[in-house]
Design an enzyme around this catalytic site. Structure first.
Site, PDB file in Angstrom:
ATOM      1  N   ASP A 187      82.424  40.531  45.243  1.00 36.26           N
ATOM      2  CA  ASP A 187      82.333  39.354  44.372  1.00 36.26           C
ATOM      3  C   ASP A 187      82.106  39.772  42.921  1.00 36.26           C
ATOM      4  O   ASP A 187      82.662  39.174  41.997  1.00 36.26           O
ATOM      5  CB  ASP A 187      81.189  38.429  44.816  1.00 36.26           C
ATOM      6  CG  ASP A 187      81.686  37.330  45.742  1.00 36.26           C
ATOM      7  OD1 ASP A 187      82.657  37.596  46.474  1.00 36.26           O
ATOM      8  OD2 ASP A 187      81.118  36.224  45.732  1.00 36.26           O
ATOM      9  N   LYS A 224      73.398  53.479  50.694  1.00 40.56           N
ATOM     10  CA  LYS A 224      72.027  53.582  50.185  1.00 40.56           C
ATOM     11  C   LYS A 224      71.355  54.660  51.035  1.00 40.56           C
ATOM     12  O   LYS A 224      70.329  54.435  51.694  1.00 40.56           O
ATOM     13  CB  LYS A 224      71.354  52.200  50.320  1.00 40.56           C
ATOM     14  CG  LYS A 224      70.046  52.059  49.612  1.00 40.56           C
ATOM     15  CD  LYS A 224      70.152  52.064  48.102  1.00 40.56           C
ATOM     16  CE  LYS A 224      68.749  52.028  47.499  1.00 40.56           C
ATOM     17  NZ  LYS A 224      68.733  52.388  46.072  1.00 40.56           N
ATOM     18  N   ASP A 282      80.106  42.702  50.603  1.00 41.24           N
ATOM     19  CA  ASP A 282      80.106  41.288  50.278  1.00 41.24           C
ATOM     20  C   ASP A 282      79.705  41.106  48.814  1.00 41.24           C
ATOM     21  O   ASP A 282      80.348  40.381  48.038  1.00 41.24           O
ATOM     22  CB  ASP A 282      79.085  40.589  51.199  1.00 41.24           C
ATOM     23  CG  ASP A 282      79.218  39.083  51.195  1.00 41.24           C
ATOM     24  OD1 ASP A 282      80.137  38.583  50.509  1.00 41.24           O
ATOM     25  OD2 ASP A 282      78.424  38.400  51.854  1.00 41.24           O
ATOM     26  N   TYR A 332      74.661  41.398  59.157  1.00 46.07           N
ATOM     27  CA  TYR A 332      75.109  40.037  59.463  1.00 46.07           C
ATOM     28  C   TYR A 332      75.261  39.821  60.971  1.00 46.07           C
ATOM     29  O   TYR A 332      75.282  38.698  61.442  1.00 46.07           O
ATOM     30  CB  TYR A 332      76.447  39.718  58.772  1.00 46.07           C
ATOM     31  CG  TYR A 332      76.367  39.700  57.250  1.00 46.07           C
ATOM     32  CD1 TYR A 332      75.190  39.985  56.588  1.00 46.07           C
ATOM     33  CD2 TYR A 332      77.487  39.401  56.492  1.00 46.07           C
ATOM     34  CE1 TYR A 332      75.122  39.982  55.217  1.00 46.07           C
ATOM     35  CE2 TYR A 332      77.424  39.394  55.100  1.00 46.07           C
ATOM     36  CZ  TYR A 332      76.235  39.689  54.473  1.00 46.07           C
ATOM     37  OH  TYR A 332      76.169  39.686  53.107  1.00 46.07           O
ATOM     38  N   ASP A 346      73.205  50.557  44.322  1.00 44.98           N
ATOM     39  CA  ASP A 346      72.593  50.020  43.089  1.00 44.98           C
ATOM     40  C   ASP A 346      73.294  50.606  41.865  1.00 44.98           C
ATOM     41  O   ASP A 346      73.612  49.895  40.910  1.00 44.98           O
ATOM     42  CB  ASP A 346      71.077  50.263  43.056  1.00 44.98           C
ATOM     43  CG  ASP A 346      70.668  51.634  43.554  1.00 44.98           C
ATOM     44  OD1 ASP A 346      71.537  52.369  44.069  1.00 44.98           O
ATOM     45  OD2 ASP A 346      69.490  51.999  43.419  1.00 44.98           O
TER      46      ASP A 346
END
Ligand code: NAD
Length: 355
Positions: A250, A190, A246, A140, A222
């Site tokens: 959620d 990852k 992020d 980001y 994942d």
């Protein structure tokens, strides 16, 4: 306790009022003084000053011990350019306070299991996860660019970039939090494909030597997204970088059922922590005494725990919420048949009554 308060827009002022009511009740019980100062941010600041975040607001927040925030935003300001929208105030205050770690607990209250998106069977061992998301680095904030190719199409990239120092500071915070809970930490990355993830693993593994009492394990993001649905109670504290955090925070929030129940804290090396519910300004129910104030009240509990180390007072608030839910009181968003529906104000009063 010197507190800057940003009520904001929509239901923000309604839920913040209840949060402060509970804080004052706890202050009376534990004999400490709370001095609050309301400051403008978001849509209301745009209306009154022309900008979403004034220097004056930043100054007052920086001089406080902690900041309590309701929510900002609304349709009225949606057509303004990005830097003048209420959300710009939110990013601005996080940046100004240097808060690089976002803590989001995902807790399923036993009384609200039926509000979860998961089968009760998946929640039989309860759920109490703390997700610690890096907030100021990664894709980001790394270099981003778009270039046009000869054939008229485009190529664009965002760079997921982290330095050792950025990983170290949040890792120490994560181990500290794991120690206050059940000494269990999962690093989500990852590392099978991303170099930045491999650096995270090296740095976190190295720092783990300083916290031998904490059990550290690793999981690819994942797999984590799958495991959160399959067997969420295997997690306790999750540490992860910005983008992964992020997304999985959620995902975890939906396991718990309602947005109105979820608090958050944003912390940095500075002394000022920022505490806010994760929901927005809910314009559809604003001004109707329908908002659930529990996310904000739990944010106050997080503030006592993380900014002031008042663990007993924080526990008291959470116990009070549990008692009120045990007695069958619910705001509309978490109500089911057989429960007693109350408004925002009454929910605040009921929780105060149990302190
Ligand atoms: P929202 O979280 O405001 O509302 C989503 C839904 O959840 C609505 O139906 C709302 O009524 C309900 N809800 C939210 N909080 C509730 C509560 N405490 N009690 C009961 N019900 C609750 O998200 P949205 O509708 O997508 O956004 C509305 C505005 O809020 C937008 O302007 C958005 O940009 C802003 N927003 C602000 C923040 C923040 O300040 N941190 C976060 C998210 C969205």
């Amino acid at each position: 306790m010197k507190l800057a308060v940003i009520p904001g827009d929509g239901i923000g002022p309604e839920v913040v009022k209840q949060g402060l009511k509970v804080l004052n009740a706890v202050a009376k019980k534990y004999k400490f003084e709370v001095e609050t100062q309301d400051v403008l941010m978001g849509g209301i600041a745009i209306d009154k000053t022309g900008v979403p975040l004034q220097d004056e607001t930043v100054k007052i927040c920086k001089e406080s011990d902690a900041v309590l925030l309701g929510a900002v935003g609304g349709e009225k300001w949606d057509k303004l350019p990005g830097n003048l929208r209420p959300e710009a105030g939110l990013l601005g205050i996080r940046k100004a306070l240097g808060v690089y770690a976002n803590l989001r607990p995902a807790v399923v209250f036993p009384q609200l299991k039926s509000a979860s998106m998961l089968k009760e069977e998946a929640l039989k061992d309860g759920l109490d996860i703390m997700i610690i998301r890096e907030l100021t680095g990664g894709a980001y904030f790394g270099e981003k660019k778009r270039v046009q190719l000869e054939d008229g199409t485009y190529k664009a990239w965002d760079t997921m970039i982290y330095s050792t120092a950025e990983i170290e500071r949040i890792t120490h915070m994560a181990f500290g939090i794991a120690k206050k809970r059940i000494n269990k930490l999962t690093l989500v990355d990852k590392a099978n494909v991303l170099e930045s993830s491999r650096l995270w693993r090296e740095v976190v593994t190295d720092i783990a030597k300083q916290y031998p009492e904490v059990e550290l394990n690793y999981m690819y993001v994942d797999n984590t997204s799958m495991q959160l649905i399959r067997n969420p109670s295997q997690f306790n504290v999750i540490l992860t970088e910005n983008t992964f955090g992020d997304i999985i925070s959620d995902e975890a929030s939906m396991i718990t059922g309602s947005l109105g129940m979820l608090p958050s804290a944003s912390l940095g090396d500075g002394n000022v922590g920022l505490y806010e519910p994760i929901h927005g300004s809910a314009p559809d129910i604003a001004g109707q005494d329908k908002a659930n104030p529990i996310a904000t009240i739990m944010s106050v509990a997080m503030m006592l725990r993380y900014s002031f180390n008042m663990l007993d007072a924080a526990d008291d608030i959470e116990k009070a919420i549990n008692k009120v839910l045990d007695k069958g009181y619910r705001t509309g968003d978490i109500a089911i048949e057989g429960t007693k529906v109350v408004g925002c104000e009454a929910m605040g009063d009921l929780i105060v009554g149990e302190i």
